[in-house]
Design a protein around this motif. Structure first.
Motif, PDB file in Angstrom:
ATOM      1  N   LYS A  68      28.135  35.209  44.846  1.00  0.00           N
ATOM      2  CA  LYS A  68      27.779  34.573  43.331  1.00  0.00           C
ATOM      3  C   LYS A  68      28.429  35.896  42.467  1.00  0.00           C
ATOM      4  CE  LYS A  68      23.505  35.873  40.823  1.00  0.00           C
ATOM      5  NZ  LYS A  68      22.347  35.364  41.162  1.00  0.00           N
ATOM      6  N   ALA A  69      28.620  35.129  40.864  1.00  0.00           N
ATOM      7  CA  ALA A  69      29.343  34.843  40.236  1.00  0.00           C
ATOM      8  C   ALA A  69      28.462  35.346  38.606  1.00  0.00           C
ATOM      9  CB  ALA A  69      30.546  34.507  40.137  1.00  0.00           C
ATOM     10  N   ILE A  70      29.596  36.423  38.009  1.00  0.00           N
ATOM     11  CA  ILE A  70      29.024  35.853  36.403  1.00  0.00           C
ATOM     12  C   ILE A  70      29.541  35.641  35.135  1.00  0.00           C
ATOM     13  CG2 ILE A  70      27.588  37.055  34.479  1.00  0.00           C
ATOM     14  CD1 ILE A  70      26.330  38.981  36.804  1.00  0.00           C
ATOM     15  N   ALA A 194      20.580  31.319  41.359  1.00  0.00           N
ATOM     16  CA  ALA A 194      21.436  30.719  41.270  1.00  0.00           C
ATOM     17  C   ALA A 194      23.273  31.161  41.145  1.00  0.00           C
ATOM     18  CB  ALA A 194      21.927  30.253  40.162  1.00  0.00           C
ATOM     19  N   ASP A 195      24.220  30.905  42.059  1.00  0.00           N
ATOM     20  CA  ASP A 195      25.258  31.334  43.102  1.00  0.00           C
ATOM     21  C   ASP A 195      26.402  32.026  41.282  1.00  0.00           C
ATOM     22  OD1 ASP A 195      24.651  30.838  45.532  1.00  0.00           O
ATOM     23  OD2 ASP A 195      25.309  28.755  44.304  1.00  0.00           O
ATOM     24  N   ILE A 196      25.899  31.024  39.938  1.00  0.00           N
ATOM     25  CA  ILE A 196      27.004  31.233  38.859  1.00  0.00           C
ATOM     26  C   ILE A 196      25.597  30.899  37.860  1.00  0.00           C
ATOM     27  CG2 ILE A 196      28.644  30.291  38.139  1.00  0.00           C
ATOM     28  CD1 ILE A 196      29.805  28.906  40.579  1.00  0.00           C
ATOM     29  N   LEU A 218      20.627  41.336  38.448  1.00  0.00           N
ATOM     30  CA  LEU A 218      21.748  40.177  38.387  1.00  0.00           C
ATOM     31  C   LEU A 218      23.139  40.941  39.269  1.00  0.00           C
ATOM     32  CD1 LEU A 218      21.584  37.249  36.133  1.00  0.00           C
ATOM     33  CD2 LEU A 218      21.205  37.871  38.349  1.00  0.00           C
ATOM     34  N   ILE A 219      22.987  41.790  38.147  1.00  0.00           N
ATOM     35  CA  ILE A 219      24.811  42.532  37.713  1.00  0.00           C
ATOM     36  C   ILE A 219      25.429  43.105  39.692  1.00  0.00           C
ATOM     37  CG2 ILE A 219      26.661  43.884  37.317  1.00  0.00           C
ATOM     38  CD1 ILE A 219      25.100  43.604  34.896  1.00  0.00           C
ATOM     39  N   PRO A 220      23.961  43.902  40.157  1.00  0.00           N
ATOM     40  CA  PRO A 220      24.592  44.591  41.594  1.00  0.00           C
ATOM     41  C   PRO A 220      24.848  43.418  42.579  1.00  0.00           C
ATOM     42  CG  PRO A 220      22.816  45.632  40.814  1.00  0.00           C
ATOM     43  CD  PRO A 220      22.810  44.261  39.988  1.00  0.00           C
ATOM     44  N   ASP A 221      24.132  42.531  42.065  1.00  0.00           N
ATOM     45  CA  ASP A 221      24.451  40.619  43.542  1.00  0.00           C
ATOM     46  C   ASP A 221      25.580  40.318  43.220  1.00  0.00           C
ATOM     47  OD1 ASP A 221      22.354  41.839  44.902  1.00  0.00           O
ATOM     48  OD2 ASP A 221      21.008  39.900  43.356  1.00  0.00           O
ATOM     49  N   ALA A 222      26.667  40.738  42.356  1.00  0.00           N
ATOM     50  CA  ALA A 222      27.276  39.677  41.641  1.00  0.00           C
ATOM     51  C   ALA A 222      28.747  40.560  42.211  1.00  0.00           C
ATOM     52  CB  ALA A 222      27.876  39.441  40.399  1.00  0.00           C
ATOM     53  N   GLU A 223      29.765  39.356  42.837  1.00  0.00           N
ATOM     54  CA  GLU A 223      30.677  39.238  43.362  1.00  0.00           C
ATOM     55  C   GLU A 223      31.598  39.246  42.964  1.00  0.00           C
ATOM     56  OE1 GLU A 223      31.646  38.070  47.564  1.00  0.00           O
ATOM     57  OE2 GLU A 223      28.938  38.238  47.823  1.00  0.00           O
ATOM     58  N   GLU A 391      30.938  49.164  41.809  1.00  0.00           N
ATOM     59  CA  GLU A 391      31.097  48.411  43.308  1.00  0.00           C
ATOM     60  C   GLU A 391      31.611  48.016  43.638  1.00  0.00           C
ATOM     61  OE1 GLU A 391      27.611  47.725  44.583  1.00  0.00           O
ATOM     62  OE2 GLU A 391      26.515  48.985  43.759  1.00  0.00           O
ATOM     63  N   GLU A 392      32.139  47.173  44.492  1.00  0.00           N
ATOM     64  CA  GLU A 392      33.324  46.867  44.964  1.00  0.00           C
ATOM     65  C   GLU A 392      33.199  45.262  44.777  1.00  0.00           C
ATOM     66  OE1 GLU A 392      34.855  46.703  49.059  1.00  0.00           O
ATOM     67  OE2 GLU A 392      35.769  48.842  48.864  1.00  0.00           O
ATOM     68  N   ARG A 393      33.806  44.469  43.936  1.00  0.00           N
ATOM     69  CA  ARG A 393      33.513  43.346  43.096  1.00  0.00           C
ATOM     70  C   ARG A 393      34.880  42.758  42.166  1.00  0.00           C
ATOM     71  NH1 ARG A 393      29.737  45.403  39.321  1.00  0.00           N
ATOM     72  NH2 ARG A 393      28.164  44.420  41.013  1.00  0.00           N
ATOM     73  N   GLY A 394      34.887  41.338  42.354  1.00  0.00           N
ATOM     74  CA  GLY A 394      36.914  40.933  41.386  1.00  0.00           C
ATOM     75  C   GLY A 394      35.730  41.528  40.199  1.00  0.00           C
TER      76      GLY A 394
END
Length: 648
Positions: A68-70, A194-196, A218-223, A391-394
């Motif tokens: 998932k991306a924001i 949504a994915d994005i 939403l934020i915790p799920d975003a990679e 969190e580990e995310r880009g």
């Protein structure tokens, strides 16, 4: 799945589906850097010069990734442009079936419960708002999204909108009788699925700071989280990491108490009287400050006896409302919500009756009717760093204006991103051929009274040489208004001035009239994309140093000095450089564009820091001769005329 090279190459997917697409190495390099940040869960800061194609450069790797991306943009307009224009194009090119959603702040969605509250109580609404209320009711019968932006007949600042939308304060959440049909809940559910998700910076940081129900999940799920127009983030984030309380909030509570008293709590006369007394005490606080809207140091004003006394009276009045409201708890959901808001107002007012707040700036700003008290952190670096590392995310931060003196240091320090990777990508435009930079000779110093007349004379010459097609950008409303008034008698071109109508309406008028000249301040320094013959000259009145009397800036400068730093070199110059780059960026927007940038400030020649500014601007040919500028603009006009003849 295609590689990024296959997406962006001359025979790739974008070239196949977009007419006139040309591969740009900088765009491919940026896309690869974004993909690495996503795949390796690290942070990257990218300055991508105008024309790089940064939107597609981050959208492609986001669409090709799995998580998932924001994506957060600077404004609602850019948010809508990204979602409705750019995202569909690249989704189609990549044949992507990833689900996308547009999510705005709650003030953009109709609240059917609040609309219903105003059903038969027209006596509580000013007569000029009644017509707007009628327009909203008609639209409410047909809308599918509840997005009030759909109502094109209402101005953006229509007075009815706060009456028919909700705030974090007055939303009843799951206790609302209309919860199942809530447009905001539906929009958030779509975003959750949504994915994005495309949001804007204000929404991102408001919900991050408030941990608001719904979006906070939403934020915790975003990679991956991408910030476009990232240069805006430090100031916006600071706003949400602080505290604020305003007399408008108190007035709104009072109005809602009256509404409840006249509808469902007709025996609560004491509460209505207490609410009215509270409203009057808040209004009296505003009267202790100058009529003209201003900003200032709150701690200094708290030393005034009349301000201390009035704050005490206001706190007492809020306390009475608290006590009376408490007697009626449980009788009505809206009243219970009001009680929670009164508790918050009490707590916040208490913060502003003492000056002992380390690391914070206490300041106020006034509007014609209200006063807002702010408590803003001097630095958000530590807090934001913890958030990024939690969190580990880009993380991707990108803008055309992040670098000062070929370094990202200023942005990294403000955001706590010292360990982030960085990438600087130059614009593909040939500025040496396309643009001319002029700092006119013989100008007075910026602070001298004679400077205003010089600005008028320079503007007049530029408008004549280009026959309009100019943006005249100013660092203050006062300078803009004075030059606009003086030009009225000196040029026949239509003069469009910021503030006379909405930003979008002004741009539409400018593009519709080939001889129009546009005068603007902050709003037109960025987020404006005028291409080709429609803009051939940008004038900037002076270097955009922030107003020295800005209380938050003053507090940051003092804090920097206290810690042994150089506030002018480490805070004021970098911020002014980034703002100047934004203004200058309005000129050349396309490989075919040509134009002149005129900066009317001798300090670009006389001061030691001039090179920091000049070195941060695109490599344009330079001159100090206005006659050379006029010649360049006249030739540009002839070329445009020849082009039109050839086409016809």
């Amino acid at each position: 799945m295609p590689t990024l090279s296959e997406v962006f190459s001359g025979t790739g997917l974008l070239a196949e589906s977009i007419n006139g697409f040309k591969p740009r190495q900088a765009q491919t390099d940026m896309a690869k850097a974004v993909a690495r940040a996503i795949n390796q869960s690290h942070s990257v800061i990218i300055e991508a010069g105008t024309g790089t194609g940064k939107t597609f450069a981050y959208l492609a790797p986001v669409l090709l990734a799995k998580g998932k991306a924001i994506i957060s943009t600077g404004t609602k307009n850019l948010q809508e442009q990204l979602y409705h224009r750019d995202l569909p194009v690249i989704k189609k090119a990549l044949a992507s079936n990833r689900k996308t959603a547009l999510l705005k702040g709650r003030a953009n969605y109709l609240c059917t419960h609040r609309l219903g509250q105003h059903g038969g109580n027209s006596t509580l609404v000013e007569s000029d708002v009644l017509n707007e209320l009628s327009i909203v009711r008609t639209w409410a019968n047909t809308t599918k999204t509840g997005d009030v932006g759909e109502i094109k007949t209402l101005p953006e600042d229509a007075r009815v909108l706060p009456l028919v939308t909700s705030t974090v304060d007055n939303c009843l959440g799951r206790d609302c009788p209309d919860y199942e049909d809530c447009y905001l809940v539906k929009a958030r559910k779509k975003a959750m699925d949504a994915d994005i998700v495309v949001v804007n910076h204000h929404l991102f940081f408001a919900d991050m700071a408030l941990k608001d129900t719904g979006f906070g999940e939403l934020i915790p799920d975003a990679e991956c989280i991408v910030f476009d127009e990232a240069h805006q983030i430090p100031d916006i984030a600071s706003e949400y990491f602080g505290e604020a309380v305003s007399t408008r909030q108190i007035q709104d509570i009072s109005k809602e108490i009256t509404l409840l008293y006249r509808t469902v709590l007709k025996d609560a006369e004491q509460l209505e009287k207490a609410g009215e007394k509270m409203r009057m005490q808040a209004a009296d606080l505003r009267l202790l400050f100058a009529d003209k809207p201003a900003k200032g140091n709150w701690v200094e004003h708290l030393e005034r006896e009349e301000v201390r006394t009035q704050m005490s009276r206001l706190e007492d009045a809020v306390g009475v409302v608290y006590d009376v409201c408490k007697l009626h708890i449980g009788r009505d959901k809206d009243l219970d919500n009001l009680f929670d808001r009164i508790v918050q107002v009490r707590e916040k007012l208490a913060l502003f009756t003492t000056d002992q707040h380390d690391g914070m700036s206490l300041w106020y700003e006034t509007t014609p009717r209200h006063i807002v008290l702010h408590m803003t952190p001097l630095s958000i670096a530590a807090k934001f760093r913890r958030f990024v590392e939690s969190e580990e995310r880009g993380w991707v931060f990108t803008s055309a204006t992040l670098v000062v003196n070929n370094e990202f240091t200023h942005f990294q320090r403000r955001m706590g991103l010292e360990s982030a990777k960085t990438l600087m990508l130059d614009s593909p435009f040939d500025y040496a051929k396309q643009a001319l930079l002029c700092v006119p000779r013989y100008l007075p110093e910026p602070h001298q009274p004679a400077m205003r007349q010089s600005l008028v004379e320079v503007s007049q010459r530029l408008v004549k040489a280009s026959n309009g097609r100019c943006f005249l950008l100013f660092t203050s409303h006062k300078a803009m208004q004075e030059v606009a008034a003086a030009l009225q008698d000196k040029i026949s071109n239509p003069i469009l001035v910021q503030g006379s109508t909405s930003k979008q309406a002004l741009l539409t008028q400018y593009l519709a009239d080939p001889e129009a000249v546009l005068l603007g301040t902050g709003a037109f320094w960025e987020g404006v994309d005028v291409r080709g013959d429609d803009l051939v000259c940008v004038l900037i009145d002076k270097l955009p140093f922030a107003a020295p009397d800005d209380p938050l800036l003053q507090a940051r400068l003092e804090d920097c000095k206290k810690n042994g730093g150089n506030p002018f070199g480490s805070i004021q110059i970098p911020q002014a450089v980034i703002t100047l780059k934004q203004g200058a960026g309005r000129l050349i927007r396309d490989p075919e564009d040509v134009g002149v940038l005129v900066i009317c400030d001798n300090r670009l020649v006389t001061k030691p820091y001039a090179q920091t500014f000049l070195g941060s601007l695109p490599p344009m040919k330079r001159t100090r001769d206005l006659a050379e500028v006029e010649s360049f603009l006249v030739k540009t006009q002839h070329r445009q005329s020849d082009k039109k003849k050839t086409k016809s």
